[in-house]
Design an enzyme around this catalytic site. Structure first.
Site, short mmCIF file in Angstrom:
data_model
loop_
_atom_site.label_atom_id
_atom_site.label_comp_id
_atom_site.label_asym_id
_atom_site.label_seq_id
_atom_site.Cartn_x
_atom_site.Cartn_y
_atom_site.Cartn_z
N ASP A 114 -1.98 -0.42 0.61
CA ASP A 114 -2.38 -0.20 -0.78
C ASP A 114 -1.23 -0.53 -1.73
OD1 ASP A 114 -3.43 0.67 -3.15
OD2 ASP A 114 -3.68 2.76 -2.56
N ASP A 263 -3.88 -5.06 -6.77
CA ASP A 263 -4.08 -3.82 -6.02
C ASP A 263 -4.94 -4.04 -4.79
OD1 ASP A 263 -4.45 -1.25 -5.14
OD2 ASP A 263 -5.47 -0.52 -6.94
#
Length: 374
Positions: A114, A263
């Protein structure tokens, strides 16, 4: 990642609820909060270092009193410190997340990498969360190893959190937004940088199939054109960058600065309303559905490509990538492009990232984008 979790990475700083760091205490397998295991993808070994072999050969066969040149010694020392690695990124259904095998203390877990968070645990900004203790242990990702890495072991989880696949997150944003208290910890990537050939990692996510994360090197076989670099704004702890315009299908390019973050921990592309409205205006039958919580369209609709201008690079996302998943309404599908609402910035999640080869570079601080075979 489920739609209600798409704003996860923007509120992590409010979720710091971990205990103080313990010295080299290893968590037992029974303390894990999920049981999902996938043993098919295994880390690959590191490459053989040529400079080391050369230095050893010169040292072995050199006459007494002779040794390898300073240049060879320096190259060998650098190679000895290299800890580059590569690991598979395996997609879940609808590419809602990509899980990679990570060995922690000798046990392999499946983690979601992440770039929108900086924790080695799971916690979400939608009210779901996890809390627990922090330990140090050896963490190995495809041959890149960090000893005494802070690992956040969840002991308390919310109901929304418990429904997730995988064993947790591995944050690859900047350490400044790590949520451990009272002593903030460095990310795996920050700790690994001194041992890497280059201070970067490269991401090659794919639609519906396994991709890769490469640490310390760029694999030129994974992209089809030159890599275009753009500066990163890390002031908020994210991989922030700016696109200078967009184009829907074969239409005209709209010149507009779009402040964004890259992201990998967000499934969708979340952009400002004018971009989203312009896109779905070109899709027959598309509507912003209150009951579905976002834009939907007939599943058999023809979706145009969406192109973003990054420096002199035209980053194309094929229209098919925006058909994210079936909606609850029969015959309708949920769009992979949705509004970022009041977030104040756009989030280029996996829908965008899997259409590009992306380099996350720490020094110089920049993002690189290149086209690839899809």
């Amino acid at each position: 990642m489920h739609f209600q979790q798409i704003v996860a990475s923007l509120a992590l700083t409010s979720l710091a609820v971990a205990a103080p760091l313990s010295e080299e205490k290893r968590a037992s397998p029974s303390e894990k909060f999920t049981v999902f295991q996938d043993k098919q993808a295994r880390p690959e070994g590191r490459k053989v270092a040529g400079p080391i072999a050369l230095a050893e050969a010169l040292g072995k066969y050199g006459r007494v009193g002779l040794s390898p040149s300073p240049a060879v010694k320096q190259a060998a020392a650098k190679a000895a410190a290299q800890d580059d690695g590569t690991v598979a990124a395996n997609p879940e259904q609808f590419d809602q997340a990509y899980l990679s095998p990570v060995t922690i203390g000798g046990e392999t877990l499946q983690l979601d990498f992440d770039t929108g968070s900086s924790d080695l645990k799971i916690s979400y900004g939608d009210g779901s969360s996890a809390s627990g203790d922090v330990y140090t242990d050896s963490v190995d990702i495809g041959g890149t190893t960090v000893n005494a890495q802070a690992v956040e072991l969840a002991k308390t989880v919310s109901a929304a959190f418990a429904s997730n696949e995988g064993d947790g997150l591995l944050g690859l944003a900047f350490s400044k937004i790590n949520t451990v208290t009272p002593d903030q910890q460095k990310t795996f990537f920050d700790n690994a940088i001194p041992s890497l050939s280059e201070p970067l990692f490269a991401v090659d996510l794919k639609k519906g199939q396994a991709g890769t994360y490469d640490f310390g090197f760029i694999d030129d076989s994974k992209h089809t054109g030159e890599i275009t670099y753009t500066p990163v704004d890390d002031s908020q702890g994210f991989w922030g960058f700016t696109t200078s315009g967009y184009k829907v299908g074969d239409g005209e390019t709209v010149t507009e600065d779009i402040n964004s973050i890259a992201d990998t921990g967000t499934s969708l592309a979340l952009l400002q309303d004018d971009v989203v409205s312009a896109y779905y205006a070109a899709v027959d039958g598309a509507e912003n559905s209150q009951s579905e919580g976002g834009y939907i369209f007939p599943c058999d609709a023809t979706l145009p490509d969406l192109t973003f201008q990054i420096e002199d690079y035209a980053a194309v996302v094929p229209g098919s990538f925006f058909n994210y998943a079936p909606a609850s309404a029969e015959g309708q599908c949920f769009g992979g492009l949705q509004s970022s609402g009041d977030l104040g910035l756009s989030i280029f999640g996996d829908v965008f990232l899997k259409a590009q080869y992306v380099v996350f570079s720490n020094s110089p601080l920049q993002l690189g984008f290149a086209p690839k075979d899809l």
